[in-house]
Write a protein that holds these residues in place. Structure first.
Motif, PDB file in Angstrom:
ATOM      1  N   MET A 106     -29.211 -77.425  48.835  1.00 47.17           N
ATOM      2  CA  MET A 106     -29.116 -77.626  47.323  1.00 47.17           C
ATOM      3  C   MET A 106     -29.144 -79.013  46.900  1.00 47.17           C
ATOM      4  SD  MET A 106     -26.680 -74.595  45.740  1.00 47.17           S
ATOM      5  CE  MET A 106     -25.209 -74.959  46.601  1.00 47.17           C
ATOM      6  N   ILE A 107     -28.331 -80.068  47.480  1.00 52.52           N
ATOM      7  CA  ILE A 107     -28.937 -81.420  47.232  1.00 52.52           C
ATOM      8  C   ILE A 107     -30.372 -81.871  47.247  1.00 52.52           C
ATOM      9  CG2 ILE A 107     -28.189 -83.759  48.019  1.00 52.52           C
ATOM     10  CD1 ILE A 107     -25.163 -82.590  48.587  1.00 52.52           C
ATOM     11  N   ALA A 108     -30.897 -81.310  48.440  1.00 49.06           N
ATOM     12  CA  ALA A 108     -32.205 -81.500  48.762  1.00 49.06           C
ATOM     13  C   ALA A 108     -33.268 -80.983  47.322  1.00 49.06           C
ATOM     14  CB  ALA A 108     -32.861 -80.926  49.607  1.00 49.06           C
ATOM     15  N   MET A 109     -32.622 -79.786  46.953  1.00 45.13           N
ATOM     16  CA  MET A 109     -33.548 -79.360  45.789  1.00 45.13           C
ATOM     17  C   MET A 109     -33.228 -80.105  44.627  1.00 45.13           C
ATOM     18  SD  MET A 109     -32.397 -75.336  46.022  1.00 45.13           S
ATOM     19  CE  MET A 109     -33.153 -75.002  44.453  1.00 45.13           C
TER      20      MET A 109
ATOM     21  N   PHE B  48     -32.051 -80.610  34.894  1.00 47.80           N
ATOM     22  CA  PHE B  48     -30.670 -81.344  34.864  1.00 47.80           C
ATOM     23  C   PHE B  48     -29.503 -80.403  34.813  1.00 47.80           C
ATOM     24  CE2 PHE B  48     -33.086 -85.093  33.623  1.00 47.80           C
ATOM     25  CZ  PHE B  48     -32.541 -86.150  34.513  1.00 47.80           C
ATOM     26  N   GLY B  49     -29.421 -79.369  34.002  1.00 47.39           N
ATOM     27  CA  GLY B  49     -28.165 -78.570  33.986  1.00 47.39           C
ATOM     28  C   GLY B  49     -28.030 -77.865  35.377  1.00 47.39           C
ATOM     29  N   VAL B  50     -29.436 -77.209  35.646  1.00 40.85           N
ATOM     30  CA  VAL B  50     -29.069 -76.432  37.048  1.00 40.85           C
ATOM     31  C   VAL B  50     -28.723 -77.329  38.258  1.00 40.85           C
ATOM     32  CG1 VAL B  50     -30.733 -75.238  38.839  1.00 40.85           C
ATOM     33  CG2 VAL B  50     -31.048 -74.796  36.437  1.00 40.85           C
TER      34      VAL B  50
ATOM     35  N   SER C 287     -33.406 -69.720  42.301  1.00 46.21           N
ATOM     36  CA  SER C 287     -32.512 -70.526  41.294  1.00 46.21           C
ATOM     37  C   SER C 287     -31.309 -69.774  41.497  1.00 46.21           C
ATOM     38  CB  SER C 287     -32.902 -70.649  39.799  1.00 46.21           C
ATOM     39  OG  SER C 287     -34.046 -71.376  39.660  1.00 46.21           O
ATOM     40  N   PHE C 288     -30.910 -68.621  41.163  1.00 47.89           N
ATOM     41  CA  PHE C 288     -29.555 -68.050  41.000  1.00 47.89           C
ATOM     42  C   PHE C 288     -28.981 -67.712  42.314  1.00 47.89           C
ATOM     43  CE2 PHE C 288     -29.703 -65.041  37.034  1.00 47.89           C
ATOM     44  CZ  PHE C 288     -30.120 -66.276  36.333  1.00 47.89           C
ATOM     45  N   TYR C 289     -29.722 -67.735  43.528  1.00 46.89           N
ATOM     46  CA  TYR C 289     -29.379 -67.502  45.095  1.00 46.89           C
ATOM     47  C   TYR C 289     -29.668 -68.515  46.001  1.00 46.89           C
ATOM     48  CZ  TYR C 289     -28.310 -63.161  42.223  1.00 46.89           C
ATOM     49  OH  TYR C 289     -28.094 -62.155  41.352  1.00 46.89           O
ATOM     50  N   ALA C 290     -29.935 -69.608  45.425  1.00 45.89           N
ATOM     51  CA  ALA C 290     -30.583 -70.504  46.514  1.00 45.89           C
ATOM     52  C   ALA C 290     -29.544 -70.874  47.580  1.00 45.89           C
ATOM     53  CB  ALA C 290     -30.456 -72.082  45.773  1.00 45.89           C
ATOM     54  N   SER C 291     -28.286 -70.916  47.520  1.00 44.00           N
ATOM     55  CA  SER C 291     -27.416 -70.847  48.633  1.00 44.00           C
ATOM     56  C   SER C 291     -27.555 -69.901  49.730  1.00 44.00           C
ATOM     57  CB  SER C 291     -25.719 -71.238  48.286  1.00 44.00           C
ATOM     58  OG  SER C 291     -25.430 -70.115  47.702  1.00 44.00           O
ATOM     59  N   SER C 292     -27.593 -68.815  49.116  1.00 39.05           N
ATOM     60  CA  SER C 292     -27.644 -67.579  50.115  1.00 39.05           C
ATOM     61  C   SER C 292     -29.113 -67.423  50.969  1.00 39.05           C
ATOM     62  CB  SER C 292     -27.650 -66.231  49.529  1.00 39.05           C
ATOM     63  OG  SER C 292     -28.650 -65.958  48.443  1.00 39.05           O
TER      64      SER C 292
ATOM     65  N   SER D  28     -25.239 -69.458  41.870  1.00 38.14           N
ATOM     66  CA  SER D  28     -25.559 -69.934  43.208  1.00 38.14           C
ATOM     67  C   SER D  28     -24.069 -70.677  43.896  1.00 38.14           C
ATOM     68  CB  SER D  28     -26.695 -71.013  43.532  1.00 38.14           C
ATOM     69  OG  SER D  28     -26.990 -71.122  44.684  1.00 38.14           O
ATOM     70  N   PRO D  29     -23.916 -71.780  43.507  1.00 40.64           N
ATOM     71  CA  PRO D  29     -22.493 -72.385  44.128  1.00 40.64           C
ATOM     72  C   PRO D  29     -21.446 -71.456  43.851  1.00 40.64           C
ATOM     73  CG  PRO D  29     -23.252 -73.461  41.738  1.00 40.64           C
ATOM     74  CD  PRO D  29     -24.162 -72.517  42.363  1.00 40.64           C
ATOM     75  N   ALA D  30     -21.158 -70.754  42.738  1.00 36.82           N
ATOM     76  CA  ALA D  30     -20.130 -69.748  42.605  1.00 36.82           C
ATOM     77  C   ALA D  30     -19.922 -68.646  43.253  1.00 36.82           C
ATOM     78  CB  ALA D  30     -19.689 -69.610  41.152  1.00 36.82           C
ATOM     79  N   GLN D  31     -21.202 -68.215  44.029  1.00 36.50           N
ATOM     80  CA  GLN D  31     -21.132 -66.804  44.499  1.00 36.50           C
ATOM     81  C   GLN D  31     -19.917 -66.680  45.624  1.00 36.50           C
ATOM     82  OE1 GLN D  31     -24.936 -66.074  46.209  1.00 36.50           O
ATOM     83  NE2 GLN D  31     -24.285 -64.099  47.050  1.00 36.50           N
ATOM     84  N   SER D  32     -19.791 -67.561  46.532  1.00 35.40           N
ATOM     85  CA  SER D  32     -18.925 -67.394  47.711  1.00 35.40           C
ATOM     86  C   SER D  32     -17.443 -67.356  47.261  1.00 35.40           C
ATOM     87  CB  SER D  32     -19.020 -68.459  48.732  1.00 35.40           C
ATOM     88  OG  SER D  32     -18.697 -69.490  48.394  1.00 35.40           O
TER      89      SER D  32
END
Length: 475
Positions: free
Chosen positions: A310-313, A174-176, A292-297, A59-63
């Motif tokens: 994502m911080i809220a998540m 925690f890892g996510v 989980s994988f694409y939360a940012s999108s 998710s964070p690495a996508q862009s």
């Protein structure tokens, strides 16, 4: 199977005709968590953190990856989902590897693949190497997803088994979450390099913890068995009663034929297979890996800040997972699953409604917050029960002589569902964003019915009692 899976977590019913009544003081002694049990659990769940960081990475690495390597949506969807293909293969082999090498060596085996995979991603210059690294991490993760909860279940007493096993899911969370946070501040290469840290922690830590005494007894290493059991129960603990019980039980197990994958489909195991496989299918098709994988999108599509979302998540996931760990052995498995599945259903309905209203150009100022509320409700509810409890139940319901085959089957089904959802998610969102989440809501709603009708309550019950009620097998 009335007594078979007792070997796995140290549960021995006092009334067992095979084992005798035993020492009445023994249950109280076995219920305490020694420093060795705590250390062993910490080292084991370092692998769970690797699991979580792998899920959270895309998710964070996508862009950054898409921009740097000029990937299309289809190519990035393949990168995101190939993790689960590796996990399927690792999961298919996990039970047999764990039975042959032992629990501790299997965790080390898995981490070698994860280390090579993260390093490959970090240095990748083309999509092919990126995919290869992701696949290797997935393979290691598939093995970890089985062996970690099984190892923890085998070293902890019955009245702590649920909570300790659920720590596996807490550390995945925690890892996510931490991967989401780190990914908000660093590039995708550094984020991949950071994934090496928990791998090394587990690999080094494994030399300081004992092998599962139950596995040692199973393979006839009685001297090592006594040493491992003494370490886990404490230097001055009287382990004679427990040791005699395990030895007697292991001798009985030796008279049973080794179970194959095909043997699982006998009628007597139907209840366990339906519950174990059903929970994993519904867990995955409820959409967890799409979120989980694409939360940012998802947040971007909904018109909300991806970093804030994502911080809220993270702020929701961690406390809800901790609450689930605390309640697993208090309120029971079924109530948490019912509440969790209901919450995920409502969350999906809220997100779907947000996208539906956007399509009609209605409530433009409100719909981004409605999507945020839905994602947070989904994430929090999933973390409460559906994330970890299916794995707890899986570790409780299958007979010991079927454990390797059953674990491989359930793990493969879980990762197959994960691959389907993670690969199809971006295409589904392009097709119909609201429809995607309404489909997930339907699966979550069906989960409520499935749990209410078919899933047994296992809280406070010995594994013998669970097996007696679910499998018409006797020693």
């Amino acid at each position: 199977m009335e007594r078979e899976t007792h070997e796995e977590s140290g549960d021995f019913a006092p009334e067992s005709p095979l084992l005798g009544r035993g020492n009445p003081d023994f249950p109280g002694k076995s219920s305490s968590a020694t420093a060795c049990v705590l250390l062993s659990t910490f080292v084991a769940v370092s692998g769970s953190y690797v699991f979580g960081s792998a899920i959270g990475y895309s998710s964070p690495a996508q862009s950054g990856i898409i921009d740097d390597l000029n990937l299309s949506v289809a190519e990035y969807s393949w990168f995101g989902s190939i993790l689960t293909i590796g996990a399927m293969i690792g999961g298919a082999m996990s039970g047999q590897i764990a039975d042959k090498l032992g629990r501790r060596s299997t965790m080390a085996f898995a981490e070698v693949f994860c280390i090579v995979g993260w390093a490959t991603i970090s240095f990748a210059k083309v999509a092919g190497w990126l995919d290869a690294g992701r696949f290797l991490v997935g393979y290691g993760m598939g093995v970890i997803s089985f062996v970690v909860p099984v190892y923890i279940a085998e070293i902890t007493p019955k009245d702590l088994r649920g909570g300790f096993t659920t720590v596996h899911q807490l550390v995945i969370c925690f890892g996510v979450s931490i991967t989401y946070l780190i990914g908000s501040f660093v590039g995708w290469r550094i984020l991949a390099a950071a994934g090496l840290v928990p791998c090394l922690v587990q690999l080094i830590g494994l030399s300081f913890i004992p092998e599962s005494p139950r596995w040692l007894a199973k393979v006839g290493k009685w001297g090592d068995f006594e040493i491992a059991l003494q370490r886990l129960r404490g230097e001055f603990a009287d382990i004679s009663s427990e040791s005699d019980e395990i030895k007697g039980y292991t001798e009985a197990l030796d008279r049973l034929p080794k179970g194959s994958m095909l043997d699982l489909f006998q009628r007597r195991y139907a209840g366990s297979v339906i519950v174990g496989v059903g929970l994993m299918v519904l867990q995955q098709f409820g959409g967890v890996n799409g979120v989980s994988f694409y939360a940012s999108s998802i947040f971007i599509s909904a018109g909300f800040s991806s970093s804030l979302g994502m911080i809220a998540m993270v702020l929701v996931q961690i406390p809800m997972t901790i609450l689930g760990v605390i309640l697993t052995d208090k309120s029971g498995r079924r109530p948490l699953l019912l509440v969790s599945a209901t919450g995920t259903c409502i969350g999906c309905l809220l997100v779907g409604t947000s996208f539906f209203l956007q399509g009609l150009m209605l409530l433009k100022e409100t719909t981004p917050f409605l999507a945020l509320l839905g994602v947070l409700m989904y994430t929090g509810s999933f973390s409460l029960g559906m994330g970890g409890i299916p794995w707890v139940i899986m570790s409780e319901i299958f007979p010991i002589h079927m454990k390797g085959s059953a674990g491989s089957l359930v793990t493969v089904v879980s990762w197959l569902g994960s691959w389907i959802v993670s690969f199809a998610f971006n295409f589904l969102m392009n097709w119909n964003s609201s429809g995607t989440f309404f489909i997930f809501a339907a699966f979550c709603g069906f989960t409520v019915i499935f749990v209410a009708k078919l899933v047994p309550e296992t809280k406070g019950r010995t594994l013998e009692e669970i097996q007696s009620s679910m499998n018409s097998v006797s020693l």
